[in-house]
Each structure stands twice: as structure tokens, then as C-alpha cells.
Design a protein around this motif. Structure first.
Motif, mmCIF file in Angstrom:
data_model
loop_
_atom_site.group_PDB
_atom_site.id
_atom_site.type_symbol
_atom_site.label_atom_id
_atom_site.label_comp_id
_atom_site.label_asym_id
_atom_site.label_seq_id
_atom_site.Cartn_x
_atom_site.Cartn_y
_atom_site.Cartn_z
ATOM 1 N N TRP A 21 0.850 -1.191 0.000
ATOM 2 C CA TRP A 21 0.000 0.000 0.000
ATOM 3 C C TRP A 21 0.882 1.236 0.000
ATOM 4 O O TRP A 21 1.953 1.232 0.578
ATOM 5 N N TYR A 22 0.407 2.281 -0.605
ATOM 6 C CA TYR A 22 1.132 3.542 -0.545
ATOM 7 C C TYR A 22 1.035 4.124 0.854
ATOM 8 O O TYR A 22 -0.036 4.160 1.450
ATOM 9 N N SER A 23 2.143 4.591 1.347
ATOM 10 C CA SER A 23 2.169 5.256 2.649
ATOM 11 C C SER A 23 2.312 6.760 2.417
ATOM 12 O O SER A 23 2.628 7.205 1.319
ATOM 13 N N TRP A 24 2.137 7.518 3.465
ATOM 14 C CA TRP A 24 2.349 8.958 3.354
ATOM 15 C C TRP A 24 3.813 9.258 3.056
ATOM 16 O O TRP A 24 4.130 10.199 2.340
ATOM 17 N N ASP A 25 4.726 8.458 3.591
ATOM 18 C CA ASP A 25 6.143 8.659 3.287
ATOM 19 C C ASP A 25 6.399 8.517 1.791
ATOM 20 O O ASP A 25 7.117 9.318 1.191
ATOM 21 N N VAL A 26 5.808 7.499 1.167
ATOM 22 C CA VAL A 26 5.963 7.302 -0.278
ATOM 23 C C VAL A 26 5.312 8.452 -1.041
ATOM 24 O O VAL A 26 5.851 8.959 -2.017
ATOM 25 N N PHE A 27 4.158 8.899 -0.572
ATOM 26 C CA PHE A 27 3.462 10.009 -1.210
ATOM 27 C C PHE A 27 4.345 11.261 -1.228
ATOM 28 O O PHE A 27 4.553 11.881 -2.265
ATOM 29 N N PHE A 28 4.881 11.626 -0.067
ATOM 30 C CA PHE A 28 5.718 12.824 -0.003
ATOM 31 C C PHE A 28 7.022 12.645 -0.765
ATOM 32 O O PHE A 28 7.535 13.590 -1.359
ATOM 33 N N LYS A 29 7.559 11.443 -0.775
ATOM 34 C CA LYS A 29 8.763 11.173 -1.564
ATOM 35 C C LYS A 29 8.490 11.418 -3.042
ATOM 36 O O LYS A 29 9.291 12.044 -3.744
ATOM 37 N N ASN A 30 7.341 10.966 -3.538
ATOM 38 C CA ASN A 30 6.984 11.180 -4.934
ATOM 39 C C ASN A 30 6.714 12.640 -5.247
ATOM 40 O O ASN A 30 6.800 13.057 -6.397
ATOM 41 N N LEU A 31 6.384 13.420 -4.247
ATOM 42 C CA LEU A 31 6.220 14.868 -4.428
ATOM 43 C C LEU A 31 7.558 15.592 -4.396
ATOM 44 O O LEU A 31 7.624 16.784 -4.662
ATOM 45 N N GLY A 32 8.610 14.865 -4.041
ATOM 46 C CA GLY A 32 9.917 15.499 -3.899
ATOM 47 C C GLY A 32 10.053 16.229 -2.582
ATOM 48 O O GLY A 32 10.849 17.160 -2.459
ATOM 49 N N ALA A 33 9.281 15.816 -1.600
ATOM 50 C CA ALA A 33 9.289 16.483 -0.299
ATOM 51 C C ALA A 33 9.646 15.467 0.787
ATOM 52 O O ALA A 33 8.872 15.216 1.710
ATOM 53 N N LEU A 34 10.823 14.887 0.685
ATOM 54 C CA LEU A 34 11.253 13.857 1.622
ATOM 55 C C LEU A 34 11.289 14.327 3.066
ATOM 56 O O LEU A 34 11.098 13.550 3.993
ATOM 57 N N GLU A 35 11.542 15.614 3.257
ATOM 58 C CA GLU A 35 11.689 16.115 4.624
ATOM 59 C C GLU A 35 10.346 16.275 5.335
ATOM 60 O O GLU A 35 10.310 16.501 6.534
ATOM 61 N N GLN A 36 9.257 16.151 4.593
ATOM 62 C CA GLN A 36 7.942 16.307 5.210
ATOM 63 C C GLN A 36 7.534 15.020 5.899
ATOM 64 O O GLN A 36 7.552 13.953 5.321
ATOM 65 N N ARG A 37 7.187 15.120 7.131
ATOM 66 C CA ARG A 37 6.690 13.987 7.904
ATOM 67 C C ARG A 37 5.438 14.459 8.633
ATOM 68 O O ARG A 37 5.518 15.357 9.476
ATOM 69 N N PRO A 38 4.299 13.868 8.324
ATOM 70 C CA PRO A 38 3.099 14.254 9.063
ATOM 71 C C PRO A 38 3.302 14.028 10.556
ATOM 72 O O PRO A 38 3.854 13.018 10.977
ATOM 73 N N ARG A 39 2.885 14.990 11.331
ATOM 74 C CA ARG A 39 3.044 14.906 12.784
ATOM 75 C C ARG A 39 2.027 13.954 13.400
ATOM 76 O O ARG A 39 2.318 13.239 14.346
ATOM 77 N N ARG A 40 0.815 13.941 12.852
ATOM 78 C CA ARG A 40 -0.249 13.105 13.417
ATOM 79 C C ARG A 40 -0.756 12.132 12.352
ATOM 80 O O ARG A 40 -1.267 12.549 11.318
ATOM 81 N N LYS A 41 -0.576 10.839 12.622
ATOM 82 C CA LYS A 41 -1.006 9.806 11.680
ATOM 83 C C LYS A 41 -1.840 8.755 12.406
ATOM 84 O O LYS A 41 -1.585 8.452 13.568
ATOM 85 N N VAL A 42 -2.802 8.221 11.683
ATOM 86 C CA VAL A 42 -3.600 7.090 12.165
ATOM 87 C C VAL A 42 -3.586 6.052 11.050
ATOM 88 O O VAL A 42 -3.854 6.374 9.892
ATOM 89 N N GLU A 43 -3.250 4.816 11.419
ATOM 90 C CA GLU A 43 -3.222 3.734 10.440
ATOM 91 C C GLU A 43 -4.306 2.718 10.768
ATOM 92 O O GLU A 43 -4.516 2.371 11.936
ATOM 93 N N PHE A 44 -4.978 2.254 9.733
ATOM 94 C CA PHE A 44 -6.055 1.287 9.883
ATOM 95 C C PHE A 44 -5.620 -0.045 9.290
ATOM 96 O O PHE A 44 -4.701 -0.101 8.470
ATOM 97 N N ASN A 45 -6.331 -1.105 9.658
ATOM 98 C CA ASN A 45 -6.004 -2.415 9.103
ATOM 99 C C ASN A 45 -6.965 -2.826 7.991
ATOM 100 O O ASN A 45 -6.921 -3.946 7.521
ATOM 101 N N SER A 46 -7.849 -1.910 7.589
ATOM 102 C CA SER A 46 -8.737 -2.205 6.464
ATOM 103 C C SER A 46 -9.096 -0.918 5.729
ATOM 104 O O SER A 46 -9.147 0.167 6.324
#
Length: 124
Positions: A21-46
Motif C-alpha cells: 500500500w502507498y504510505s504517506w512517506d511514499v506520497f511525499f517522496k513522490n512529491l519530492g518532499a522527503l523532509e515532510q513527515r506528518p506529525r499526526r497519523k492514524v493507520e487502519f487495518n482495512s
């Protein structure tokens, strides 16, 4: 849009499915914004829990556009941006090539292939 403020102010929702699955890290990497890390994340199993959380207004989510078209059309969900990522992943339809595949199963398979070809120009 100030990307740094964006990643600090919102809750980022995603499905935790490892590398499937695409993660937010992969999303920001594809935007060319590797240094961006969301401060608040929630991950689901479905995926359904992710969509329900987005519909409840709990945050922004990574999702498949085609599965959410009705929500976009009705205004239940809005696109945060026009950015879209394409993967090399896909769906596959396998049918046995022998007499053990019933006519009904074969008919459904043919319908899926024709619908995918007609709507999305997918080559079969």
C-alpha cells in the motif's frame, strides 16, 4: 499551499499494509518532499475503516480514486489536491483454462474484462 504547515495541522489517515500500500512517506517522496513527515497519523487495518474515518471528517486519507467517485460526486468527500500517484501494481483475473471452470464463472470473468476495457481502456 504551505506544505510544512499542511503536515503539522492535519491528521493523516492510511492503511497499514506494509509495502502492498502507498504510505504517506511514499506520497511525499513522490512529491519530492522527503523532509515532510506528518506529525499526526492514524493507520487502519482495512480500507473500509479508512474510508469511514475520512467520511467522519477525522483527517485526510490516501485512497483509490475509482472507489471513491460516488463520494466525490456527492460532495461527501473532496480532493485535497490534484496530485495523483500511479503504481505499477494492478489487479489480475485468473480463470482455469479447462472444463472445470463453469460457464457462469467464465461469463462473469468476461463481463469484468469487457467492463474494464470499455471504461478504462485496459488492454487484455
Amino acid at each position: 499551499m504551505d506544505l510544512r504547515r499542511f503536515t503539522q495541522d492535519l491528521v493523516f489517515l492510511s492503511v497499514d499494509a506494509g509495502d502492498r500500500w502507498y504510505s504517506w512517506d511514499v506520497f511525499f517522496k513522490n512529491l519530492g518532499a522527503l523532509e515532510q513527515r506528518p506529525r499526526r497519523k492514524v493507520e487502519f487495518n482495512s480500507y473500509s475503516l479508512l474510508v469511514n474515518s475520512m467520511l467522519a471528517g477525522h483527517g485526510v486519507g490516501l485512497a483509490w480514486e475509482g472507489l471513491l467517485d460516488t463520494y466525490f460526486d456527492t460532495g461527501a468527500l473532496v480532493r485535497l489536491s490534484d496530485v495523483q500517484l500511479t503504481t505499477n501494481r494492478g489487479y489480475y483475473l485468473f480463470l482455469r483454462d479447462d472444463r472445470k471452470t463453469s460457464a457462469k464463472v467464465r461469463k462473469v470473468g468476461e463481463w469484468i474484462l469487457s467492463a474494464a476495457t470499455a471504461e478504462h481502456g485496459i488492454a487484455v
